[in-house]
Design a protein around this motif. Sequence first.
Motif, PDB file in Angstrom:
ATOM      1  N   ALA A 177       3.519  -7.033  -7.337  1.00  0.00           N
ATOM      2  CA  ALA A 177       2.838  -5.753  -7.563  1.00  0.00           C
ATOM      3  C   ALA A 177       2.475  -5.587  -9.040  1.00  0.00           C
ATOM      4  CB  ALA A 177       3.708  -4.594  -7.117  1.00  0.00           C
ATOM      5  N   VAL A 208      -0.974   1.330  -8.912  1.00  0.00           N
ATOM      6  CA  VAL A 208      -0.019   0.406  -8.287  1.00  0.00           C
ATOM      7  C   VAL A 208      -0.788  -0.390  -7.249  1.00  0.00           C
ATOM      8  CG1 VAL A 208       2.090   0.142  -6.948  1.00  0.00           C
ATOM      9  CG2 VAL A 208       1.926   1.970  -8.631  1.00  0.00           C
ATOM     10  N   ALA A 209      -0.803  -1.718  -7.406  1.00  0.00           N
ATOM     11  CA  ALA A 209      -1.531  -2.583  -6.476  1.00  0.00           C
ATOM     12  C   ALA A 209      -0.692  -3.809  -6.160  1.00  0.00           C
ATOM     13  CB  ALA A 209      -2.869  -2.991  -7.075  1.00  0.00           C
ATOM     14  N   ARG A 210      -0.694  -4.212  -4.900  1.00  0.00           N
ATOM     15  CA  ARG A 210       0.065  -5.379  -4.442  1.00  0.00           C
ATOM     16  C   ARG A 210      -0.874  -6.524  -4.098  1.00  0.00           C
ATOM     17  NH1 ARG A 210       5.001  -5.259  -4.010  1.00  0.00           N
ATOM     18  NH2 ARG A 210       6.236  -3.380  -3.915  1.00  0.00           N
ATOM     19  N   ASP A 217      -2.269  -9.297  -1.862  1.00  0.00           N
ATOM     20  CA  ASP A 217      -2.284  -9.539  -0.421  1.00  0.00           C
ATOM     21  C   ASP A 217      -2.323 -11.052  -0.167  1.00  0.00           C
ATOM     22  OD1 ASP A 217      -4.923 -10.366  -0.781  1.00  0.00           O
ATOM     23  OD2 ASP A 217      -5.801  -8.670   0.281  1.00  0.00           O
ATOM     24  N   LYS A 234      -4.519  -4.868  -3.841  1.00  0.00           N
ATOM     25  CA  LYS A 234      -4.897  -3.640  -3.131  1.00  0.00           C
ATOM     26  C   LYS A 234      -3.852  -2.587  -3.400  1.00  0.00           C
ATOM     27  CE  LYS A 234      -7.186  -5.972   0.698  1.00  0.00           C
ATOM     28  NZ  LYS A 234      -7.168  -6.223   2.150  1.00  0.00           N
ATOM     29  N   GLY A 235      -4.294  -1.340  -3.630  1.00  0.00           N
ATOM     30  CA  GLY A 235      -3.321  -0.307  -3.909  1.00  0.00           C
ATOM     31  C   GLY A 235      -3.924   1.067  -4.062  1.00  0.00           C
ATOM     32  N   CYS A 236      -3.197   1.896  -4.812  1.00  0.00           N
ATOM     33  CA  CYS A 236      -3.568   3.297  -5.016  1.00  0.00           C
ATOM     34  C   CYS A 236      -3.601   3.615  -6.506  1.00  0.00           C
ATOM     35  CB  CYS A 236      -2.555   4.221  -4.339  1.00  0.00           C
ATOM     36  SG  CYS A 236      -2.562   4.094  -2.555  1.00  0.00           S
ATOM     37  N   TRP A 237      -4.348   4.648  -6.836  1.00  0.00           N
ATOM     38  CA  TRP A 237      -4.379   5.166  -8.200  1.00  0.00           C
ATOM     39  C   TRP A 237      -4.293   6.681  -8.139  1.00  0.00           C
ATOM     40  CZ3 TRP A 237      -8.447   8.378  -9.543  1.00  0.00           C
ATOM     41  CH2 TRP A 237      -9.548   8.360  -8.706  1.00  0.00           C
ATOM     42  N   THR A 277      -7.816   4.898  -3.576  1.00  0.00           N
ATOM     43  CA  THR A 277      -7.401   3.522  -3.332  1.00  0.00           C
ATOM     44  C   THR A 277      -8.263   2.587  -4.165  1.00  0.00           C
ATOM     45  OG1 THR A 277      -8.915   3.310  -1.464  1.00  0.00           O
ATOM     46  CG2 THR A 277      -6.656   4.050  -0.982  1.00  0.00           C
TER      47      THR A 277
END
Length: 124
Positions: free
Chosen positions: A57, A75-77, A79, A85-88, A97
Amino acid sequence: MLSVREIWVGHFYGTNIGKLFVRLTGEDAAVNAALHINDDDRGPVAFEATGRFENGALILSARVPDNPDQTLDLVARLDQSGNLKGCWTSNFGLAGTLILFPSDALDRDTPKQTSPAQLYASRH
Protein backbone atom coordinates in the motif's frame (compact mmCIF):
# COMPACT_ATOMS: atom_id res chain seq x y z
CA MET A 1 15.34 2.37 -2.58
CA LEU A 2 11.65 2.14 -3.46
CA SER A 3 10.21 -1.28 -4.25
CA VAL A 4 7.76 0.29 -6.73
CA ARG A 5 8.20 2.36 -9.88
CA GLU A 6 9.13 6.02 -9.63
CA ILE A 7 6.54 7.44 -12.05
CA TRP A 8 2.79 6.75 -12.03
CA VAL A 9 -0.04 8.20 -14.10
CA GLY A 10 -3.78 7.79 -13.72
CA HIS A 11 -7.19 9.20 -12.92
CA PHE A 12 -9.14 10.30 -9.88
CA TYR A 13 -12.92 10.26 -9.44
CA GLY A 14 -15.44 11.40 -6.84
CA THR A 15 -16.32 14.95 -5.90
CA ASN A 16 -13.72 15.98 -8.48
CA ILE A 17 -12.63 14.20 -11.65
CA GLY A 18 -9.31 14.45 -13.42
CA LYS A 19 -5.85 13.11 -14.17
CA LEU A 20 -2.88 12.37 -11.91
CA PHE A 21 0.89 12.35 -12.33
CA VAL A 22 2.92 11.08 -9.37
CA ARG A 23 6.72 10.92 -8.99
CA LEU A 24 7.93 8.92 -6.00
CA THR A 25 11.41 9.18 -4.46
CA GLY A 26 13.10 7.96 -1.31
CA GLU A 27 12.77 4.67 0.54
CA ASP A 28 9.73 2.50 1.25
CA ALA A 29 9.63 3.72 4.85
CA ALA A 30 10.07 7.39 3.88
CA VAL A 31 8.50 8.22 0.52
CA ASN A 32 8.53 11.73 -0.92
CA ALA A 33 6.19 12.48 -3.79
CA ALA A 34 5.38 15.20 -6.26
CA LEU A 35 1.66 14.86 -6.94
CA HIS A 36 0.26 16.79 -9.90
CA ILE A 37 -3.46 16.76 -10.58
CA ASN A 38 -5.39 18.24 -13.45
CA ASP A 39 -8.98 18.65 -12.32
CA ASP A 40 -11.41 18.68 -15.25
CA ASP A 41 -13.18 21.74 -13.79
CA ARG A 42 -10.56 23.58 -11.73
CA GLY A 43 -7.36 22.97 -13.68
CA PRO A 44 -3.91 21.93 -12.46
CA VAL A 45 -2.71 21.82 -8.86
CA ALA A 46 0.68 20.61 -7.59
CA PHE A 47 1.06 18.97 -4.16
CA GLU A 48 4.11 17.97 -2.14
CA ALA A 49 3.61 14.69 -0.29
CA THR A 50 5.31 12.44 2.22
CA GLY A 51 4.42 8.97 3.34
CA ARG A 52 5.39 5.34 3.06
CA PHE A 53 4.97 2.18 1.02
CA GLU A 54 4.26 -0.88 3.14
CA ASN A 55 2.47 -4.20 2.72
CA GLY A 56 1.59 -3.35 -0.88
CA ALA A 57 0.00 0.00 0.00
CA LEU A 58 1.09 3.54 -0.81
CA ILE A 59 0.08 5.96 1.96
CA LEU A 60 0.64 9.68 1.30
CA SER A 61 -0.22 12.95 3.02
CA ALA A 62 -0.01 15.89 0.64
CA ARG A 63 -0.23 19.67 0.87
CA VAL A 64 -0.22 22.58 -1.54
CA PRO A 65 3.04 24.50 -0.95
CA ASP A 66 1.31 27.89 -1.28
CA ASN A 67 -1.50 26.88 1.06
CA PRO A 68 -0.29 24.29 3.61
CA ASP A 69 -3.66 24.36 5.42
CA GLN A 70 -5.18 22.42 2.50
CA THR A 71 -4.21 18.76 2.78
CA LEU A 72 -4.98 15.64 0.84
CA ASP A 73 -4.59 12.04 2.06
CA LEU A 74 -4.19 9.14 -0.35
CA VAL A 75 -4.19 5.38 0.31
CA ALA A 76 -3.78 3.01 -2.64
CA ARG A 77 -3.03 -0.72 -2.80
CA LEU A 78 -1.21 -2.61 -5.52
CA ASP A 79 -3.57 -4.93 -7.38
CA GLN A 80 -2.66 -8.16 -9.20
CA SER A 81 -2.04 -6.22 -12.42
CA GLY A 82 0.54 -3.96 -10.75
CA ASN A 83 -1.71 -0.89 -10.63
CA LEU A 84 -2.43 1.20 -7.53
CA LYS A 85 -6.12 1.54 -6.64
CA GLY A 86 -7.49 3.39 -3.65
CA CYS A 87 -9.17 6.39 -2.10
CA TRP A 88 -8.32 10.02 -1.46
CA THR A 89 -9.77 12.54 0.98
CA SER A 90 -9.13 16.20 1.70
CA ASN A 91 -9.56 18.36 4.77
CA PHE A 92 -11.73 20.74 2.73
CA GLY A 93 -14.59 18.35 1.96
CA LEU A 94 -13.50 16.56 -1.21
CA ALA A 95 -13.02 12.79 -1.59
CA GLY A 96 -13.06 9.97 -4.10
CA THR A 97 -11.29 7.01 -5.66
CA LEU A 98 -8.20 6.78 -7.84
CA ILE A 99 -6.27 4.44 -10.07
CA LEU A 100 -2.58 4.81 -10.94
CA PHE A 101 -0.67 2.93 -13.61
CA PRO A 102 3.12 2.46 -13.56
CA SER A 103 4.65 4.54 -16.33
CA ASP A 104 7.50 3.13 -18.36
CA ALA A 105 7.65 6.08 -20.76
CA LEU A 106 11.16 7.03 -19.63
CA ASP A 107 12.39 3.43 -19.85
CA ARG A 108 11.55 2.91 -23.52
CA ASP A 109 14.11 3.52 -26.22
CA THR A 110 13.27 6.17 -28.77
CA PRO A 111 12.22 4.52 -32.02
CA LYS A 112 14.84 4.81 -34.75
CA GLN A 113 12.27 5.40 -37.47
CA THR A 114 9.70 8.04 -36.61
CA SER A 115 7.89 8.16 -39.95
CA PRO A 116 6.04 5.42 -41.79
CA ALA A 117 8.06 3.26 -44.14
CA GLN A 118 5.42 3.59 -46.87
CA LEU A 119 3.29 6.69 -47.24
CA TYR A 120 1.02 5.61 -50.11
CA ALA A 121 -0.22 2.28 -51.42
CA SER A 122 -2.02 2.01 -54.71
CA ARG A 123 -4.21 -0.80 -55.97
CA HIS A 124 -4.35 -1.84 -59.61
